[in-house]
Design a protein around this motif. Structure first.
Motif, PDB file in Angstrom:
ATOM      1  N   VAL A 254       0.856  -1.181   0.000  1.00 44.89           N
ATOM      2  CA  VAL A 254       0.000   0.000   0.000  1.00 44.89           C
ATOM      3  C   VAL A 254       0.896   1.235   0.000  1.00 44.89           C
ATOM      4  CG1 VAL A 254      -1.718   1.277   1.331  1.00 44.89           C
ATOM      5  CG2 VAL A 254      -1.809  -1.212   1.267  1.00 44.89           C
ATOM      6  N   ALA A 255       0.690   2.099  -0.965  1.00 42.98           N
ATOM      7  CA  ALA A 255       1.483   3.324  -1.044  1.00 42.98           C
ATOM      8  C   ALA A 255       0.678   4.465  -0.444  1.00 42.98           C
ATOM      9  CB  ALA A 255       1.832   3.634  -2.491  1.00 42.98           C
ATOM     10  N   ALA A 256       1.196   5.018   0.642  1.00 44.63           N
ATOM     11  CA  ALA A 256       0.523   6.150   1.287  1.00 44.63           C
ATOM     12  C   ALA A 256       1.447   7.347   1.123  1.00 44.63           C
ATOM     13  CB  ALA A 256       0.279   5.850   2.761  1.00 44.63           C
ATOM     14  N   THR A 257       1.168   8.128   0.103  1.00 46.14           N
ATOM     15  CA  THR A 257       1.983   9.285  -0.258  1.00 46.14           C
ATOM     16  C   THR A 257       3.431   8.851  -0.483  1.00 46.14           C
ATOM     17  OG1 THR A 257       0.539  10.523   1.214  1.00 46.14           O
ATOM     18  CG2 THR A 257       2.314  11.732   0.191  1.00 46.14           C
ATOM     19  N   ASN A 258       4.314   9.114   0.471  1.00 41.71           N
ATOM     20  CA  ASN A 258       5.704   8.728   0.234  1.00 41.71           C
ATOM     21  C   ASN A 258       6.148   7.530   1.065  1.00 41.71           C
ATOM     22  OD1 ASN A 258       5.441  10.336   2.471  1.00 41.71           O
ATOM     23  ND2 ASN A 258       7.531  11.061   2.384  1.00 41.71           N
ATOM     24  N   ASN A 259       5.207   6.882   1.695  1.00 36.13           N
ATOM     25  CA  ASN A 259       5.530   5.689   2.473  1.00 36.13           C
ATOM     26  C   ASN A 259       4.947   4.446   1.829  1.00 36.13           C
ATOM     27  OD1 ASN A 259       6.892   6.977   4.641  1.00 36.13           O
ATOM     28  ND2 ASN A 259       4.917   7.704   5.370  1.00 36.13           N
ATOM     29  N   LEU A 260       5.731   3.388   1.882  1.00 35.23           N
ATOM     30  CA  LEU A 260       5.253   2.113   1.358  1.00 35.23           C
ATOM     31  C   LEU A 260       5.029   1.163   2.520  1.00 35.23           C
ATOM     32  CD1 LEU A 260       4.790   0.289  -1.175  1.00 35.23           C
ATOM     33  CD2 LEU A 260       7.116  -0.526  -0.808  1.00 35.23           C
ATOM     34  N   TYR A 261       3.842   0.614   2.598  1.00 31.56           N
ATOM     35  CA  TYR A 261       3.534  -0.372   3.627  1.00 31.56           C
ATOM     36  C   TYR A 261       3.362  -1.727   2.962  1.00 31.56           C
ATOM     37  CZ  TYR A 261       2.429   3.552   6.683  1.00 31.56           C
ATOM     38  OH  TYR A 261       2.493   4.689   7.433  1.00 31.56           O
ATOM     39  N   ILE A 262       3.959  -2.731   3.578  1.00 30.94           N
ATOM     40  CA  ILE A 262       3.741  -4.097   3.099  1.00 30.94           C
ATOM     41  C   ILE A 262       3.119  -4.868   4.246  1.00 30.94           C
ATOM     42  CG2 ILE A 262       4.817  -6.160   2.160  1.00 30.94           C
ATOM     43  CD1 ILE A 262       7.043  -4.375   1.074  1.00 30.94           C
ATOM     44  N   PHE A 263       1.928  -5.332   4.008  1.00 28.54           N
ATOM     45  CA  PHE A 263       1.215  -6.081   5.036  1.00 28.54           C
ATOM     46  C   PHE A 263       1.123  -7.535   4.626  1.00 28.54           C
ATOM     47  CE2 PHE A 263      -0.028  -2.414   7.372  1.00 28.54           C
ATOM     48  CZ  PHE A 263      -0.327  -1.425   6.454  1.00 28.54           C
ATOM     49  N   GLN A 264       1.208  -8.393   5.620  1.00 27.71           N
ATOM     50  CA  GLN A 264       1.157  -9.815   5.313  1.00 27.71           C
ATOM     51  C   GLN A 264       0.219 -10.513   6.265  1.00 27.71           C
ATOM     52  OE1 GLN A 264       4.890 -11.473   4.332  1.00 27.71           O
ATOM     53  NE2 GLN A 264       4.339 -13.510   5.019  1.00 27.71           N
ATOM     54  N   ASP A 265      -0.527 -11.419   5.710  1.00 32.48           N
ATOM     55  CA  ASP A 265      -1.437 -12.210   6.499  1.00 32.48           C
ATOM     56  C   ASP A 265      -0.634 -13.157   7.380  1.00 32.48           C
ATOM     57  OD1 ASP A 265      -4.191 -14.387   5.564  1.00 32.48           O
ATOM     58  OD2 ASP A 265      -3.484 -13.632   7.487  1.00 32.48           O
ATOM     59  N   LYS A 266      -0.911 -13.163   8.656  1.00 28.52           N
ATOM     60  CA  LYS A 266      -0.067 -13.959   9.544  1.00 28.52           C
ATOM     61  C   LYS A 266      -0.366 -15.438   9.438  1.00 28.52           C
ATOM     62  CE  LYS A 266      -2.907 -13.853  13.643  1.00 28.52           C
ATOM     63  NZ  LYS A 266      -3.017 -13.634  15.053  1.00 28.52           N
ATOM     64  N   VAL A 267      -1.565 -15.756   8.989  1.00 25.89           N
ATOM     65  CA  VAL A 267      -1.901 -17.165   8.787  1.00 25.89           C
ATOM     66  C   VAL A 267      -1.821 -17.431   7.310  1.00 25.89           C
ATOM     67  CG1 VAL A 267      -3.633 -18.945   9.029  1.00 25.89           C
ATOM     68  CG2 VAL A 267      -3.470 -17.108  10.721  1.00 25.89           C
ATOM     69  N   ASN A 268      -0.830 -18.123   6.890  1.00 24.41           N
ATOM     70  CA  ASN A 268      -0.641 -18.278   5.450  1.00 24.41           C
ATOM     71  C   ASN A 268      -0.710 -19.732   5.041  1.00 24.41           C
ATOM     72  OD1 ASN A 268      -0.440 -17.259   3.000  1.00 24.41           O
ATOM     73  ND2 ASN A 268       1.692 -16.615   3.140  1.00 24.41           N
TER      74      ASN A 268
END
Lengths: 241, 444
Positions: free
Chosen positions: B430-444
């Motif tokens: 997810v790109a929030a202006t100048n920050n990039l967030y990477i989220f991951q599902d903990k149950v994979n």
């Protein structure tokens, strides 16, 4: 031609407590809201960033919105009080509408004076500009229910402004800056001057209404205010002749 | 819509695994996973491309989630000046699209408003040593001093990732490029600007075929522009493009050379009760994406996301409200230009969930099967590493519950326009202006 009488009336409107201009603080009628939207749209179209090419999608969407408003205004027979208002208010609205029209677009014999002839980036001699505009014929031959001449011209020049904006966008593809200026209605740049002129001039009533989107206007040179006074003088001279 | 806290589906329990801030001044303008999800590319307003690579999960630490680390950074586009028009051409990267991997190197297309470039990203972990004509520092040797010859050998070195521009596809677009799409034949791709779509062969940079042209003879008659375009994921002859009037056209390149006549035309009839001066603007489609299956297309307009079945042209099969509470604020959003924001939308790998961004750093997910949806926030303050993201809620009425945010408190400068979903796993970027967030599902 240049209706100085009308200008005076504009000033009177501000003092008039019932003037719809004062209504910027209260809830304006539908036609006023619509008019504001039209004004705002034209400002958006004309205040393009000149350094980078303007976003074509945005311009097209705004232009379509302007057309929609104009069409509805035509259907409603704007100015004849067809909108739900008391007959007493109708003439007032017409005057107000005219006045607002004057502020945003300069018609060929603009009921609107002064601020439209700001010098902006155009350094050409002012008398030439006046002559050219006086000769301009409004492009849209729509029957106009409005009684006043100037609004009709102004309305025609709305259409003209719209078309010119697209021509401008088109012309940007292959002409130089000089061509850009020669093709366009000078009100393209005058708008900046108009709005900033509004901001700096001592006309509180007008400012309040436009402040919202006048704030978006890029600040011009500081010579604006003095130039306006000069221009005003020049225009008056021309009108006499 | 959007009940907080009632979900058990795993994709909603998202811990934050990685958080990267690209150089503070630069706004991220595009995000894209490659076909395996091993790489994640971002483009920014400064013309830079940053590629992240997922760490290989070692056999010893099976439970350790593969994290994304910076793999390569390069300057893709530079600002240019068009002397003919006296206008600047921005270096901002509008789109990045990966090519499928065919050898050890990675290839991607990146584009700004005018020029598309093909970049090769390759690793070098060996270096030749033992040149005859050069010494170890690379200085030329005097040939007279050379008495013996040797064969240079390759010796291991520290891993170096280098990006080289392999092709530059320029001078084909008068208007601003908004989309690029790689064809399933992997030999061609298309680039779309406001009025035209061109088809390119990867090997040929000095010509392209114009396949769509909606420019009117008289520019004054212009009322509609192309907003996005994409090739069908499996049928190399089929593509779609969306317009500013809320329509989607599907074209078949076998029908004619110039695909001005569409094969299918998707448009939803207007709802007369919702009509306003802003109706057309909010119907303008900002993004169009085929599902992975190729059976559906998803479109994003200002307030909704719609899913269309390719076999039904007269209306979408699903409509999801992204932030309907903005409907009463359209005039203000028009005034501050937010109404022209172009949000993108993405499918997950199985086409069961769709995601799109909103304001206030919120992004939304819709589960197509259960019809549940959630609003999440991408922000440093609200996310700690490994924490579970809390669903957010916007309240419209007067009574605001704790943890809810009112419409008037939303920050419209914090917009999430670009998101990406890993092709097969529950990992999102997810790109929030100048920050990039990477989220991951903990149950994979």
């Amino acid at each position: 031609m240049f209706a100085r009488g009308l200008k005076r009336k504009c000033v009177d409107q501000e003092d008039d407590g019932e003037g719809a201009l004062a209504g910027f603080g209260t809830i304006p009628s539908y036609s006023l809201q619509r008019q504001s939207l039209l004004d705002m749209s034209l400002v958006k179209l004309q205040l393009c960033h000149m350094l980078v090419e303007p976003n074509l999608c945005r311009s097209v969407l705004i232009a379509n919105t302007v057309r929609q408003i104009q069409e509805e205004m035509t259907r409603d027979g704007v100015g004849q009080g067809a909108a739900p208002q008391s007959t007493g208010r109708a003439p007032l609205d017409r005057l107000v509408s005219t006045e607002i029209l004057c502020r945003t677009v300069r018609g060929p014999e603009a009921g609107c004076p002064v601020p439209d002839l700001g010098d902006g980036p155009l350094q050409g001699p002012l008398p030439e500009i006046c002559t050219v505009d006086a000769a301009e014929v409004p492009r849209s031959p729509q029957s106009n229910p409005w009684e006043m001449d100037s609004p009709r011209e102004s309305r025609g020049s709305f259409q003209k402004s719209l078309d010119q904006i697209f021509e401008t966008l088109e012309h940007k593809n292959h002409s130089s800056m000089e061509d850009l200026f020669s093709d366009m209605d000078s009100s393209y740049y005058d708008l900046d001057t108009v709005l900033t002129g509004m901001m700096t001039s001592a006309k509180p009533g007008l400012c309040d209404g436009l402040e919202g989107f006048a704030a978006a206007a890029p600040p011009p040179g500081s010579t604006c205010k003095s130039d306006l006074a000069e221009v005003d003088h020049v225009v008056e001279i021309l009108v006499e002749t | 819509m959007g009940q907080a806290g009632a979900f058990t589906t795993s994709f909603l329990e998202f811990p934050r695994v990685s958080f990267y801030s690209v150089l503070p001044a630069d706004i991220i303008s595009t995000v894209e996973f490659n076909h395996t999800g091993e790489l994640l590319a971002t483009g920014d307003k400064g013309g830079r491309v940053v590629i992240f690579q997922r760490e290989q999960e070692s056999k010893n630490q099976v439970h350790r989630r593969g994290e994304y680390n910076v793999y390569s950074t390069f300057q893709s586009h530079e600002p240019e000046f068009d002397y003919l028009k006296s206008l600047e051409i921005e270096e901002k990267i509008n789109k990045i699209r990966w090519l499928p991997q065919q050898n050890a190197a990675y290839f991607l297309l990146s584009t700004n408003d005018k020029t598309v470039k093909l970049w090769k990203v390759s690793e070098r972990d060996k270096r030749p040593e033992g040149y005859n004509l050069k010494d170890e520092e690379g200085r030329l040797r005097d040939p007279a001093t050379i008495t013996t010859l040797r064969v240079p050998v390759l010796r291991p070195m520290d891993l170096m990732v280098e990006a080289t521009p392999r092709r530059v596809f320029a001078n084909a677009h008068t208007y601003h490029i908004n989309s690029i799409s790689v064809n399933s034949d992997y030999e061609t791709y298309m680039s779309a600007d406001d009025l035209r779509i061109n088809l390119w062969n990867f090997e040929i940079t000095n010509q392209s075929f114009n396949i769509v042209d909606i420019k009117p003879a008289n520019m004054e008659e212009l009322t509609e522009v192309i907003t996005a375009a994409e090739f069908h994921p499996h049928h190399c002859n089929t593509f779609v493009y969306s317009s500013s009037k809320g329509t989607i056209r599907l074209c078949d390149m076998r029908a004619s050379a110039l695909c001005d006549r569409h094969t299918k035309f998707f448009e939803e009839p207007e709802d007369p009760s919702n009509r306003s001066f802003f109706s057309e603007i909010i119907s303008s489609i900002s993004d169009v994406k085929f599902s992975h299956s190729g059976r559906y297309i998803m479109t994003r307009d200002y307030l909704t996301v719609k899913v269309w079945d390719l076999n039904m042209e007269n209306r979408p099969i699903e409509t999801y409200q992204v932030h309907d509470y903005l409907r009463s604020k359209l005039c203000s959003l028009y005034e501050n230009d937010c109404i022209f924001d172009k949000f993108e939308c993405v499918w997950n790998g199985s086409d069961s969930v769709i995601m799109t961004g909103s304001y206030n750093n919120f992004f939304r997910m819709f589960d197509r099967n259960t019809k549940r949806d959630v609003t999440l926030e991408a922000s440093r303050e609200n996310s700690k590493p490994r924490a579970i993201l809390k669903p957010r809620k916007v309240c419209v009425g007067g009574k605001r519950r704790k943890d809810e945010i009112s419409v008037d408190s939303l920050d419209f400068s914090k917009k999430i326009l670009h998101t990406a979903w890993h092709p097969s796993e529950n990992i999102i970027a997810v790109a929030a202006t100048n920050n990039l967030y990477i989220f991951q599902d903990k149950v994979n």
